[in-house]
Design a protein around this motif. Sequence first.
Motif, PDB file in Angstrom:
ATOM      1  N   ILE A 197       0.854  -1.190   0.000  1.00 48.48           N
ATOM      2  CA  ILE A 197       0.000   0.000   0.000  1.00 48.48           C
ATOM      3  C   ILE A 197       0.885   1.232   0.000  1.00 48.48           C
ATOM      4  N   ARG A 198       0.638   2.104  -0.965  1.00 49.21           N
ATOM      5  CA  ARG A 198       1.443   3.317  -1.089  1.00 49.21           C
ATOM      6  C   ARG A 198       0.601   4.406  -1.738  1.00 49.21           C
ATOM      7  N   ILE A 199       0.898   5.655  -1.413  1.00 46.60           N
ATOM      8  CA  ILE A 199       0.238   6.763  -2.101  1.00 46.60           C
ATOM      9  C   ILE A 199       1.018   7.044  -3.379  1.00 46.60           C
ATOM     10  N   PHE A 200       0.316   7.091  -4.515  1.00 44.55           N
ATOM     11  CA  PHE A 200       0.980   7.317  -5.801  1.00 44.55           C
ATOM     12  C   PHE A 200       1.117   8.810  -6.076  1.00 44.55           C
ATOM     13  N   ASP A 201       2.228   9.165  -6.684  1.00 45.74           N
ATOM     14  CA  ASP A 201       2.326  10.483  -7.281  1.00 45.74           C
ATOM     15  C   ASP A 201       1.721  10.391  -8.681  1.00 45.74           C
ATOM     16  N   ASP A 202       1.086  11.455  -9.103  1.00 43.99           N
ATOM     17  CA  ASP A 202       0.470  11.460 -10.427  1.00 43.99           C
ATOM     18  C   ASP A 202       1.546  11.640 -11.487  1.00 43.99           C
ATOM     19  N   VAL A 203       1.564  10.740 -12.445  1.00 42.63           N
ATOM     20  CA  VAL A 203       2.522  10.828 -13.551  1.00 42.63           C
ATOM     21  C   VAL A 203       1.952  11.756 -14.614  1.00 42.63           C
ATOM     22  N   ASP A 204       2.694  12.796 -14.935  1.00 42.48           N
ATOM     23  CA  ASP A 204       2.276  13.718 -15.988  1.00 42.48           C
ATOM     24  C   ASP A 204       2.752  13.167 -17.327  1.00 42.48           C
ATOM     25  N   ALA A 205       1.801  12.790 -18.154  1.00 48.80           N
ATOM     26  CA  ALA A 205       2.135  12.153 -19.427  1.00 48.80           C
ATOM     27  C   ALA A 205       3.025  13.040 -20.288  1.00 48.80           C
ATOM     28  N   ARG A 206       2.850  14.356 -20.197  1.00 53.02           N
ATOM     29  CA  ARG A 206       3.632  15.259 -21.042  1.00 53.02           C
ATOM     30  C   ARG A 206       5.110  15.264 -20.664  1.00 53.02           C
ATOM     31  N   LYS A 207       5.394  14.943 -19.395  1.00 48.20           N
ATOM     32  CA  LYS A 207       6.786  14.969 -18.946  1.00 48.20           C
ATOM     33  C   LYS A 207       7.527  13.686 -19.298  1.00 48.20           C
ATOM     34  N   VAL A 208       6.798  12.608 -19.531  1.00 47.43           N
ATOM     35  CA  VAL A 208       7.474  11.324 -19.716  1.00 47.43           C
ATOM     36  C   VAL A 208       7.312  10.743 -21.113  1.00 47.43           C
ATOM     37  N   VAL A 209       6.463  11.350 -21.938  1.00 49.10           N
ATOM     38  CA  VAL A 209       6.259  10.811 -23.275  1.00 49.10           C
ATOM     39  C   VAL A 209       7.541  10.965 -24.105  1.00 49.10           C
ATOM     40  N   ILE A 210       7.833   9.972 -24.903  1.00 48.56           N
ATOM     41  CA  ILE A 210       9.000  10.038 -25.790  1.00 48.56           C
ATOM     42  C   ILE A 210       8.720  11.018 -26.925  1.00 48.56           C
ATOM     43  N   ARG A 211       9.710  11.833 -27.232  1.00 47.15           N
ATOM     44  CA  ARG A 211       9.554  12.775 -28.357  1.00 47.15           C
ATOM     45  C   ARG A 211       9.642  11.993 -29.661  1.00 47.15           C
ATOM     46  N   ASN A 212       8.495  11.632 -30.188  1.00 41.58           N
ATOM     47  CA  ASN A 212       8.459  10.720 -31.324  1.00 41.58           C
ATOM     48  C   ASN A 212       8.239  11.414 -32.658  1.00 41.58           C
ATOM     49  N   THR A 213       8.232  12.744 -32.649  1.00 42.72           N
ATOM     50  CA  THR A 213       8.086  13.469 -33.908  1.00 42.72           C
ATOM     51  C   THR A 213       8.949  14.720 -33.839  1.00 42.72           C
ATOM     52  N   LYS A 214       9.028  15.452 -34.933  1.00 43.84           N
ATOM     53  CA  LYS A 214       9.905  16.628 -35.000  1.00 43.84           C
ATOM     54  C   LYS A 214       9.078  17.879 -35.249  1.00 43.84           C
ATOM     55  N   LEU A 215       9.530  18.966 -34.617  1.00 41.42           N
ATOM     56  CA  LEU A 215       8.846  20.253 -34.756  1.00 41.42           C
ATOM     57  C   LEU A 215       9.647  21.155 -35.690  1.00 41.42           C
ATOM     58  N   TYR A 216       8.937  21.799 -36.620  1.00 37.35           N
ATOM     59  CA  TYR A 216       9.570  22.692 -37.600  1.00 37.35           C
ATOM     60  C   TYR A 216       8.924  24.067 -37.522  1.00 37.35           C
ATOM     61  N   VAL A 217       9.643  25.075 -38.031  1.00 35.71           N
ATOM     62  CA  VAL A 217       9.126  26.438 -38.007  1.00 35.71           C
ATOM     63  C   VAL A 217       9.451  27.140 -39.321  1.00 35.71           C
ATOM     64  N   ASN A 218       8.488  27.915 -39.806  1.00 39.04           N
ATOM     65  CA  ASN A 218       8.718  28.856 -40.902  1.00 39.04           C
ATOM     66  C   ASN A 218       8.621  30.237 -40.283  1.00 39.04           C
ATOM     67  N   ARG A 219       9.757  30.824 -39.936  1.00 41.77           N
ATOM     68  CA  ARG A 219       9.793  32.041 -39.131  1.00 41.77           C
ATOM     69  C   ARG A 219       9.142  33.218 -39.856  1.00 41.77           C
ATOM     70  N   GLU A 220       9.452  33.378 -41.122  1.00 40.61           N
ATOM     71  CA  GLU A 220       8.988  34.558 -41.852  1.00 40.61           C
ATOM     72  C   GLU A 220       7.480  34.537 -42.038  1.00 40.61           C
ATOM     73  N   GLU A 221       6.926  33.373 -42.435  1.00 36.26           N
ATOM     74  CA  GLU A 221       5.490  33.294 -42.694  1.00 36.26           C
ATOM     75  C   GLU A 221       4.678  33.032 -41.421  1.00 36.26           C
ATOM     76  N   GLY A 222       5.343  32.572 -40.353  1.00 33.95           N
ATOM     77  CA  GLY A 222       4.658  32.457 -39.074  1.00 33.95           C
ATOM     78  C   GLY A 222       3.968  31.128 -38.806  1.00 33.95           C
ATOM     79  N   PHE A 223       4.488  30.051 -39.390  1.00 39.65           N
ATOM     80  CA  PHE A 223       3.882  28.733 -39.180  1.00 39.65           C
ATOM     81  C   PHE A 223       4.813  27.845 -38.339  1.00 39.65           C
ATOM     82  N   VAL A 224       4.210  27.036 -37.456  1.00 38.10           N
ATOM     83  CA  VAL A 224       4.936  25.994 -36.740  1.00 38.10           C
ATOM     84  C   VAL A 224       4.144  24.701 -36.892  1.00 38.10           C
TER      85      VAL A 224
END
Length: 878
Positions: A479-506
């Motif tokens: 018996i133990r009290i669980f800490d809540d796991v935040d999925a955003r902190k532990v998810v594997i970065r499985n894709t890549k983020l790109y940016v078009n700075r001039e036109e303003g798209f990410v």
Amino acid sequence: MEEHNEELHADNQQHENNTQDTITKVTGMYKDWFLDYASYVILERAVPAIEDGFKPVQRRIMHSMKDLDDGRYNKVANIVGHTMQYHPHGDASIADAMVQIGQKDLLIDTQGNWGNILTGDRAAASRYIEARLSKFALDVVFSPKITDWQLSYDGRKNEPVNLPVKFPLLLAQGAEGIAVGLSTKILPHNFIELIDASIKHLQGKRFQIYPDFPTAGIMDVSNYNDGMRGGKVRVRAKISQLDKNTLVITEIPFGTNTTSLIESILKANDKGKIKIKKIEDNTAANVEILVHLPSNISPDKTIDALYAFTNCESSISPLGCIIYDNKPLFIGVSEMLRRSTDHTVDLLKAELEIQLDELQEQWHFASLERIFIENRIYREIEEEETWEGVINAIDEGLKPHITHLKREVTVEDITRLTEIRIKRISKFDIDKAQQKIDALEENIAEVKHHLANLIAYAIDYFTRLKKQYGQGKERQTEIRIFDDVDARKVVIRNTKLYVNREEGFVGTSLRKDEYVTDCSDIDDIIVFTRDGMMQVTRVDAKTFVGKNIIHVAIFKKKDKRTIYNMIYRDGKGGASYMKRFSVTSVTRDKEYDLTQGKKGSMITYFSANPNGEAEVVTIILRQAGSIKKLKWDLDFADMSIKGRAVKGNIVTKYSIKRIELKEKGISTLKPRKIWFDDTVQRLNVDGRGELLGAFKGEDRLLIINQKGEVKTILPELTAHFDNDMIVLEKWNPEKPISAIYYDGEKERYFVKRFLVENESKVEKFITEHPKSQLELVMTDWRPMAEVVFYKQRGKDQKPNIEVNLEEFIAVKGIKALGNQLTTDKVRQINALESLPYEEPEEIAAEDMEVVDEETVEGDDDDKGSDSKVSGDGQMGLF
């Protein structure tokens, strides 16, 4: 066309009128069919009775096994066939129910392949496996003399209405069933704890019981709600780190098996939520699943990810529904235990009353028999010629001697006297007869005492059950009290983020544009544009956030360590201001103006600093008028950190030509205070638990476990800690570790002092012999220990000695054997108060003040989420 429609309408109206004349309402036998069916499923199939904890099929199986019981094993197929005399269903349903009872290892003594609850393997066919009642079942489940009976479904046999179970069996085994309109889910509880709770109830004390699962694992019962509707139990697998690239799962959550668990891990890997190399299932008698990780993946982070994205953590919703008085009743497990315990007391009382009646009958006839033989009353019947005369003669002969009997003599008593054999009369021993009567009187007195002290008798009964059957039934689920796991902190970065700075798209689909960082599909990203606007948005394929992007990164909510340094122009041709701020919480997809809002405002310098770094920049003005100073240095460290909405300090009212980076800065943040919460076994910065100290970027934690292993780690809040950890503190590389251990090979105690030599690996500092064990470890500068000796035969008791470990041995390498402590037989070794030592003072950590925060808001799925910062600062000069 209209005429045709009118004719059609008239025909339909006529048809309806004809139909109404012929409608017949069906009532009678159809009326209650569904209610009868629902009642049958609830009462006769799906929901257990509170009296004995059995569903009908289970009760009939147990009754059939008692019918067949001769102490030897029976083929399950034979038991199933016998049960069909009582249970009006097929053999498959009976066999499945019997296997479930057998797998709980309480009522049935099994032989053969009964399946494996850990792996999910099914039992062999019923013709290949055997069973008999366990000693526990024979002890607590059956008592024919106090059993109520009813006719079986075909009227040929008698079956028990309820079995007289003298134990909270329903809570020990648990129950699950889906009926019509309701269901039940009672979780199994620990055998010993149930007995202890029953005893507490009988003593009038308060008690609390929690589930205990045969698959072991870890459990959080914070919201158990006594097993009633609305409650929830969270269960987790027990996962530990075998080495830096391997995790081992040794216990699994209730409701899963190794097959389903591995499938869920592989599925999460395929979806990119976690990253693993391979899985090995070595489960046999005990669970052992090895999860091999790629070399660049954090084991601690993967453990959290397994809890977040796989069946390594699941939630169970109990629902306490039982049958009472032929009706479903929704109650909690505490009330179930109270009712079961009270019912056990009633059954024990009924057994005692029957036992008392039987003993009194035995005493009555033994006394009659003695009177009949001792006074030779049998001679009175020699002259009698009729049966009535014989009865009357014996009756008259007994009358002068029966005043001490406790009831009247009946014809049945006299008839039994006439059945005594002459051989027995001739060998009758008055002394033995009196001894028998005296023994019966003692037994009667004992039973009467039990009845007069029924609660004490019931407590003794439960105590006997615990002593006789409790071995090996200790709690398995931690018996133990669980800490809540935040999925955003532990998810594997499985894709890549790109940016078009001039036109303003990410987005993740802009593969032809500038790569920013790896990300996951549940991350948020923060974007700054040159016109002074800031926005946080969810990662998507392509999102417009505003033209002229100057900075984009993964956003981490409540991040006080990432500091943004900025210089902006206030309106077209206005003065320039500088500011330092953090962004901890914002509303998703809302634009925030970081300037004062004037038209033509523009950011002229920007940097993002993951650890609060403050750089030095050079300001160069345009030549205009009589300006004397066109160039000077500006240090961001001179400015305090405020909220993002702050106006900032003025830099110059003149036009800036350009800003150059002169010198990269160091962190201006104070060391971070970190605490360890023993309840959830996790680090935190919220002040919960024990303060470990103030940590700068390079500081590490020292961890020592009972196996004699030492390691240092960075104080990441996602770190996991094993149960055998005995030292957790801020690591000082200069402070020696002192240890006393028992060497299994030399069978002696040794003392050693050493420093951690390799901060990146786990090192063992006691010998590898299987009998070697760590006795004492201390991390004080000047530790003291006390040695207590055994008294040797024929010698005086050797006095305890105090050992100054600093003087006893010098600091040596971690692999050194050390110095032998003593040649005498040691009873125990105690740590004493260390000698005084002045440690250098550390810089005190202070919480950074952040003002003007807002709460992240979005749709329901987005609330409360945050994500991992990429970790790299970004700097821009304009």
